[in-house]
Design an enzyme around this catalytic site. Sequence first.
Site, PDB file in Angstrom:
ATOM      1  N   TRP A   1     -74.132   2.064  -2.881  1.00  8.21           N
ATOM      2  CA  TRP A   1     -73.246   1.807  -1.751  1.00  8.21           C
ATOM      3  C   TRP A   1     -73.547   2.810  -0.636  1.00  8.21           C
ATOM      4  O   TRP A   1     -73.714   4.008  -0.908  1.00  8.21           O
ATOM      5  CB  TRP A   1     -71.783   1.948  -2.209  1.00  8.21           C
ATOM      6  CG  TRP A   1     -70.772   1.757  -1.138  1.00  8.21           C
ATOM      7  CD1 TRP A   1     -70.807   0.842  -0.128  1.00  8.21           C
ATOM      8  CD2 TRP A   1     -69.549   2.495  -0.977  1.00  8.21           C
ATOM      9  NE1 TRP A   1     -69.668   0.957   0.652  1.00  8.21           N
ATOM     10  CE2 TRP A   1     -68.888   1.971   0.164  1.00  8.21           C
ATOM     11  CE3 TRP A   1     -68.944   3.552  -1.681  1.00  8.21           C
ATOM     12  CZ2 TRP A   1     -67.661   2.453   0.619  1.00  8.21           C
ATOM     13  CZ3 TRP A   1     -67.723   4.034  -1.240  1.00  8.21           C
ATOM     14  CH2 TRP A   1     -67.089   3.483  -0.106  1.00  8.21           C
TER      15      TRP A   1
ATOM     16  N   ASP B   1     -76.954  -0.317  -9.479  1.00  3.27           N
ATOM     17  CA  ASP B   1     -75.835  -1.128  -8.998  1.00  3.27           C
ATOM     18  C   ASP B   1     -75.959  -1.337  -7.489  1.00  3.27           C
ATOM     19  O   ASP B   1     -75.935  -0.381  -6.718  1.00  3.27           O
ATOM     20  CB  ASP B   1     -74.527  -0.389  -9.312  1.00  3.27           C
ATOM     21  CG  ASP B   1     -73.299  -1.169  -8.879  1.00  3.27           C
ATOM     22  OD1 ASP B   1     -72.707  -1.850  -9.728  1.00  3.27           O
ATOM     23  OD2 ASP B   1     -72.943  -1.108  -7.686  1.00  3.27           O
TER      24      ASP B   1
ATOM     25  N   TYR C   1     -74.030  -4.439   0.620  1.00  7.96           N
ATOM     26  CA  TYR C   1     -74.692  -3.167   0.929  1.00  7.96           C
ATOM     27  C   TYR C   1     -75.931  -3.403   1.809  1.00  7.96           C
ATOM     28  O   TYR C   1     -76.455  -2.460   2.395  1.00  7.96           O
ATOM     29  CB  TYR C   1     -75.144  -2.424  -0.338  1.00  7.96           C
ATOM     30  CG  TYR C   1     -74.077  -2.102  -1.352  1.00  7.96           C
ATOM     31  CD1 TYR C   1     -72.717  -2.221  -1.052  1.00  7.96           C
ATOM     32  CD2 TYR C   1     -74.416  -1.669  -2.623  1.00  7.96           C
ATOM     33  CE1 TYR C   1     -71.752  -1.936  -2.009  1.00  7.96           C
ATOM     34  CE2 TYR C   1     -73.459  -1.371  -3.580  1.00  7.96           C
ATOM     35  CZ  TYR C   1     -72.128  -1.514  -3.268  1.00  7.96           C
ATOM     36  OH  TYR C   1     -71.186  -1.229  -4.212  1.00  7.96           O
TER      37      TYR C   1
ATOM     38  N   LYS D   1     -73.343  -8.066  -6.368  1.00  9.12           N
ATOM     39  CA  LYS D   1     -71.959  -8.543  -6.173  1.00  9.12           C
ATOM     40  C   LYS D   1     -71.882  -9.604  -5.096  1.00  9.12           C
ATOM     41  O   LYS D   1     -72.578  -9.515  -4.072  1.00  9.12           O
ATOM     42  CB  LYS D   1     -71.049  -7.369  -5.792  1.00  9.12           C
ATOM     43  CG  LYS D   1     -71.210  -6.166  -6.707  1.00  9.12           C
ATOM     44  CD  LYS D   1     -70.233  -5.051  -6.418  1.00  9.12           C
ATOM     45  CE  LYS D   1     -70.631  -3.793  -7.180  1.00  9.12           C
ATOM     46  NZ  LYS D   1     -71.665  -2.981  -6.515  1.00  9.12           N
TER      47      LYS D   1
ATOM     48  N   HIS E   1     -66.916  -9.063  -5.572  1.00  2.00           N
ATOM     49  CA  HIS E   1     -66.833  -7.690  -5.051  1.00  2.00           C
ATOM     50  C   HIS E   1     -65.391  -7.197  -4.893  1.00  2.00           C
ATOM     51  O   HIS E   1     -65.117  -6.006  -5.079  1.00  2.00           O
ATOM     52  CB  HIS E   1     -67.580  -7.594  -3.714  1.00  2.00           C
ATOM     53  CG  HIS E   1     -68.103  -6.232  -3.416  1.00  2.00           C
ATOM     54  ND1 HIS E   1     -69.311  -5.997  -2.819  1.00  2.00           N
ATOM     55  CD2 HIS E   1     -67.580  -5.008  -3.644  1.00  2.00           C
ATOM     56  CE1 HIS E   1     -69.504  -4.692  -2.688  1.00  2.00           C
ATOM     57  NE2 HIS E   1     -68.465  -4.076  -3.191  1.00  2.00           N
TER      58      HIS E   1
ATOM     59  N   GLN F   1     -65.162  -3.373 -12.041  1.00  2.00           N
ATOM     60  CA  GLN F   1     -65.647  -2.134 -11.413  1.00  2.00           C
ATOM     61  C   GLN F   1     -64.595  -1.657 -10.404  1.00  2.00           C
ATOM     62  O   GLN F   1     -64.279  -2.365  -9.458  1.00  2.00           O
ATOM     63  CB  GLN F   1     -66.978  -2.384 -10.712  1.00  2.00           C
ATOM     64  CG  GLN F   1     -67.542  -1.124 -10.104  1.00  2.00           C
ATOM     65  CD  GLN F   1     -68.884  -1.305  -9.421  1.00  2.00           C
ATOM     66  OE1 GLN F   1     -69.033  -0.939  -8.258  1.00  2.00           O
ATOM     67  NE2 GLN F   1     -69.857  -1.843 -10.126  1.00  2.00           N
TER      68      GLN F   1
ATOM     69  N   SER G   1     -67.560   5.705  -7.121  1.00  2.00           N
ATOM     70  CA  SER G   1     -67.122   6.944  -6.441  1.00  2.00           C
ATOM     71  C   SER G   1     -66.577   7.977  -7.423  1.00  2.00           C
ATOM     72  O   SER G   1     -65.483   8.518  -7.227  1.00  2.00           O
ATOM     73  CB  SER G   1     -66.076   6.638  -5.364  1.00  2.00           C
ATOM     74  OG  SER G   1     -66.627   5.803  -4.376  1.00  2.00           O
TER      75      SER G   1
HETATM   76  P1  A2P Z   1     -75.952  12.368  -0.728  1.00  4.61           P
HETATM   77  O1  A2P Z   1     -75.882  10.858  -0.746  1.00  4.61           O
HETATM   78  O2  A2P Z   1     -76.159  12.925   0.640  1.00  4.61           O
HETATM   79  O3  A2P Z   1     -76.944  12.865  -1.715  1.00  4.61           O
HETATM   80  P2  A2P Z   1     -69.676   9.153  -4.914  1.00  4.61           P
HETATM   81  O4  A2P Z   1     -70.685   8.898  -5.985  1.00  4.61           O
HETATM   82  O5  A2P Z   1     -68.337   9.545  -5.428  1.00  4.61           O
HETATM   83  O6  A2P Z   1     -69.555   8.014  -3.953  1.00  4.61           O
HETATM   84  O7  A2P Z   1     -70.189  10.419  -4.052  1.00  4.61           O
HETATM   85  C1  A2P Z   1     -71.358  10.333  -3.307  1.00  4.61           C
HETATM   86  C2  A2P Z   1     -71.439  11.492  -2.337  1.00  4.61           C
HETATM   87  O8  A2P Z   1     -71.567  12.725  -3.041  1.00  4.61           O
HETATM   88  C3  A2P Z   1     -72.638  11.396  -1.450  1.00  4.61           C
HETATM   89  O9  A2P Z   1     -72.252  11.896  -0.174  1.00  4.61           O
HETATM   90  C4  A2P Z   1     -73.663  12.308  -2.074  1.00  4.61           C
HETATM   91  O10 A2P Z   1     -74.497  12.923  -1.147  1.00  4.61           O
HETATM   92  C5  A2P Z   1     -72.812  13.357  -2.717  1.00  4.61           C
HETATM   93  N1  A2P Z   1     -73.396  13.843  -3.974  1.00  4.61           N
HETATM   94  C6  A2P Z   1     -73.829  13.086  -5.001  1.00  4.61           C
HETATM   95  N2  A2P Z   1     -74.203  13.839  -6.038  1.00  4.61           N
HETATM   96  C7  A2P Z   1     -74.012  15.122  -5.670  1.00  4.61           C
HETATM   97  C8  A2P Z   1     -74.237  16.380  -6.314  1.00  4.61           C
HETATM   98  N3  A2P Z   1     -74.701  16.436  -7.559  1.00  4.61           N
HETATM   99  N4  A2P Z   1     -73.935  17.508  -5.627  1.00  4.61           N
HETATM  100  C9  A2P Z   1     -73.450  17.450  -4.367  1.00  4.61           C
HETATM  101  N5  A2P Z   1     -73.227  16.290  -3.699  1.00  4.61           N
HETATM  102  C10 A2P Z   1     -73.506  15.128  -4.341  1.00  4.61           C
END
Ligand code: A2P
Length: 268
Positions: free
Chosen positions: A23, A47, A52, A77, A110, A170, A197
């Site tokens: 996403w 996924d 998207y 989706k 979705h 989901q 998320s």
């Molecule tokens: P980025 O896409 O810039 O790498 P979620 O999975 O809850 O939607 O969160 C996704 C967000 O968290 C994205 O902004 C991603 O950044 C960031 N992110 C994903 N994994 C990590 C991590 N291990 N450490 C810090 N930020 C992370």
Amino acid sequence: MKNNEFFTLANGVKIPTIGFGTWQIPSGDIAYNSVKEALEAGYRHIDTAQAYGNEASVGQAIRDSGIDRGEIFVTSKLPAEIKNYEQAVRRAEFTMKKIGFEYIDLYLIHAPWPWTEIGADYTKENIEVWKAMEEFYESGKTRSIGVSNFNIKDIDAILENCRIRPMVNQIKLHIGHRQEETAAHCTANGILVEGYSPLATGRILGNGEIARIAEKYGKTVAQVSIRYVLQKGALPLPKSTHPEYIIQNFDVNFEISPDDMIYLDGLK
Ligand code: A2P
């Protein structure tokens, strides 16, 4: 490869316990490279969604990885605003063209309502769209079907009117947002809960209370947050565009103690 364990869906299909979410990952090089990185890191579950706009890049990255198609679990989706049978049939075909596979592994509605009308009652329409989902499943173009963002009432309407029960729901799931009633209702009905998320789209990362727990295990806040979803019995779908995060988020083979789980349950 780590974390190559599976949940088993109600129809016996096995689904790798951690999925790579896409996403908000823009189509083209960013989506392509992120999916390639994820597959190299060991993820075998990707996924995506028609909404998207990155299905073609996701499909291409999977093909170019050289990994057997049969080893990778692919979800897409049906867009949330598609609420009639004919359009659902057409859009499912559109996904197949974009993603470029003979079959996908999971296809989800979705959301129970169009994004412009969150919470509106589309019960009748969802029951109609579910018929298209069932036929898509029976055609063999998807190995399983399910829903996303459905609450208890939405799920029950499908369960009461379906020939084939949804295998997945989901939903948004992270520390502080557990959706316990919906999750328990899904589990009681043999529906696997997937959590999108798991890092609260990044908002969780600066949380000092989770950081204290993470420190105990020598893990990051992200790893504890993803592991938490797994220990709740749900399938986490973390996403990232950075190789180091992609690798880190898949490296969650540790156990949060029951006491720490209770503590994390209590966080708002
Ligand atoms: P980025 O896409 O810039 O790498 P979620 O999975 O809850 O939607 O969160 C996704 C967000 O968290 C994205 O902004 C991603 O950044 C960031 N992110 C994903 N994994 C990590 C991590 N291990 N450490 C810090 N930020 C992370």
